[in-house]
Scaffold this active site. Structure first.
Site, mmCIF file in Angstrom:
data_model
loop_
_atom_site.group_PDB
_atom_site.id
_atom_site.type_symbol
_atom_site.label_atom_id
_atom_site.label_comp_id
_atom_site.label_asym_id
_atom_site.label_seq_id
_atom_site.Cartn_x
_atom_site.Cartn_y
_atom_site.Cartn_z
ATOM 1 N N ASP A 254 0.814 -1.217 0.000
ATOM 2 C CA ASP A 254 0.000 0.000 0.000
ATOM 3 C C ASP A 254 0.854 1.276 0.000
ATOM 4 O O ASP A 254 2.025 1.266 0.412
ATOM 5 C CB ASP A 254 -0.883 0.034 1.251
ATOM 6 C CG ASP A 254 -2.059 -0.920 1.156
ATOM 7 O OD1 ASP A 254 -2.037 -1.794 0.267
ATOM 8 O OD2 ASP A 254 -2.977 -0.800 1.982
ATOM 9 N N HIS B 205 3.765 -2.173 3.164
ATOM 10 C CA HIS B 205 3.800 -0.830 2.570
ATOM 11 C C HIS B 205 5.150 -0.615 1.892
ATOM 12 O O HIS B 205 6.196 -0.719 2.554
ATOM 13 C CB HIS B 205 3.590 0.238 3.653
ATOM 14 C CG HIS B 205 2.260 0.141 4.343
ATOM 15 N ND1 HIS B 205 2.002 -0.797 5.322
ATOM 16 C CD2 HIS B 205 1.108 0.853 4.183
ATOM 17 C CE1 HIS B 205 0.746 -0.653 5.743
ATOM 18 N NE2 HIS B 205 0.184 0.349 5.069
#
Length: 472
Positions: A297, A439
């Site tokens: 992400d 991430h």
């Protein structure tokens, strides 16, 4: 008579001593520094590695201060004047401080260090970047920077506003670019003041004088305390020229040899949501092996995402990248590379807002802007959607027009920044069908990825895209 001669002799001695004192008093310079206290000083000039540029070094070692000053000198006096004025003013300000604080400089002497770096930009064009560090009294010293853009051939300084197309729209985009860079920076994010950056970009007197160029990048160098806490020093944000090209004038695009796409090249292939979805579902062949989906992400990130793509190649793994539209807009080449390697394109909204707090129109804008940015970068629509923070409700589901893809394992990489802790969470929780959240904006996640990939391979897991995982 004899007594008179003695008196005249004594008076002569006093006159002689008085003359010496007066002479010494006159010698005290305008800054209040007594030359009799001077220990040593030197000045020399030598050639640099760059054509037409010499380096001057001035060093003064006194009882109350030490001063080391280095600056470039050109053949053209007109070019020298601007830099000489800056150096002279810096020295005078320092010496005035020394004069005003002499009584406090008995144990700790004052210091001034002025140094510079030269960066070739284009033919006969250089960026000269000064670093000015001084300490007189108090707990902390002072740091500042000064940028000169020099065109040696035309004997002139270049203003940053001659390079940039300076308008309100571009300022907004430059602000967003710098904001993202500071917030994602492991070095500066803890010390960054968002409001100060906003005030800086909106200041009509800001002419981007802290911006300089190399042959590959555009760099913004801020003064200490300007937009960060003192612990960050003088922060620098470097942006590849190719990602900054839309802000450059045509003249400077040519000088920097920036590739400009034609309108025809910018038109993406015509595709439909249905075609893209079907294509994504068939990206992975069915298998009886255990399967997991790695998801990343908040990217793309100009360095970390590239490293992640190489690691995924190494372990023959596929992943899904849930990307922010405002970052896709600045790093389209990385998004294109993600797609070209067969990874899945995911929508993570434009600016990472909690969609449950927005109106229908605001939700649609966040999603649709990102869809368009990904389409423009790759010629493909994203095939999956993940709301920031996993925050969703019936309104979000309806307004977004795409079903939400969440996760089953949160590695907490955003919190721990610890590769060992990330690996441990995966080991303790992974099973067939797991969707793993990470991430790609964190360097520590990159460090953790190879051990995670190695462990999954050893345990017989195949890393596939989310759509492939959900298709069976």
């Amino acid at each position: 008579m004899k007594a008179k001669k003695i008196i005249i002799f004594i008076l002569s001695i006093f006159v002689f001593l008085g003359a010496i004192l007066l002479f010494n008093f006159i010698l005290v310079d305008s800054n209040g520094i007594d030359p009799s206290n001077k220990k040593s000083s030197s000045k020399k000039m030598e050639a640099s590695a760059y054509s037409g540029v010499n380096i001057v070094s001035e060093v003064s070692d006194e009882t109350t201060y030490h001063m080391a000053v280095h600056y470039p000198k050109f053949k053209d006096q007109q070019l020298n004047q601007g830099i000489t004025d800056y150096v002279t003013e810096s020295k005078e300000n320092f010496l005035n401080e020394v004069k005003n604080n002499k009584e406090f400089l008995k144990e700790n002497i004052a210091e001034l260090n002025i140094s510079f770096n030269i960066y070739p930009v284009a033919e006969n064009v250089y960026s000269i970047v000064f670093s000015n560090e001084s300490y007189v009294v108090g707990a902390n010293g002072f740091q500042s920077t000064k940028v000169f853009l020099v065109d040696i051939h035309n004997h002139q300084y270049i203003q940053q506003t001659d390079i940039l197309i300076d308008n309100e729209q571009n300022r907004g985009k430059i602000y967003q670019l710098l904001l993202n860079a500071f917030e994602q920076s492991e070095e500066y994010s803890l010390y960054f003041f968002k409001e100060d950056l906003k005030n800086w970009i909106e200041d009509e007197n800001n002419h981007f004088s802290n911006m300089y160029l190399t042959d590959k990048s555009v760099i913004f160098k801020f003064n200490e305390y300007e937009i960060t806490a003192g612990a960050a020093g003088s922060p620098e944000i470097s942006i590849p020229i190719d990602q900054f090209k839309d802000f450059l004038t045509d003249e400077w695009k040519n000088k920097l040899k920036v590739k400009v796409q034609t309108d025809e090249q910018k038109v993406p292939p015509k595709v439909t949501h249905e075609e893209d979805s079907e294509k994504a579902l068939n990206k992975e062949t069915s298998t009886n092996r255990k399967r997991v989906a790695l998801t990343f992400d908040d990217g793309p990130h100009p360095k970390n995402t590239e490293k992640i793509l190489k690691l995924l190649d190494k372990y023959d793994a596929k992943a899904t990248f849930f990307m922010l539209g405002n970052r896709v807009d600045f790093y389209p080449n990385i998004v294109k590379e993600i797609a070209s390697k067969g990874h899945e394109l995911g929508n993570h909204t434009w600016s990472h807002k909690d969609l449950t707090t927005l109106s229908n129109e605001e939700i649609k804008k966040e999603v649709e802007q990102t869809n368009k940015a990904i389409l423009d970068a790759t010629g493909e629509y994203p095939t999956v959607f993940r709301p920031p923070y996993g925050a969703k409700n019936a309104q979000v589901d309806k307004a977004s027009g795409m079903p939400a893809t969440l996760w089953s394992i949160d590695t907490l990489d955003w919190k721990s920044h610890d590769p060992k802790a990330i690996l441990s969470i995966v080991k303790e929780n992974v099973k067939d069908g797991s969707i793993i959240l990470m991430h790609d904006i964190h360097a520590t996640t990159v460090e953790a990825l190879e051990p995670v990939l190695k462990f999954l391979k050893e345990q017989g897991y195949e890393c596939v895209t989310v759509s492939s995982l959900n298709s069976n």
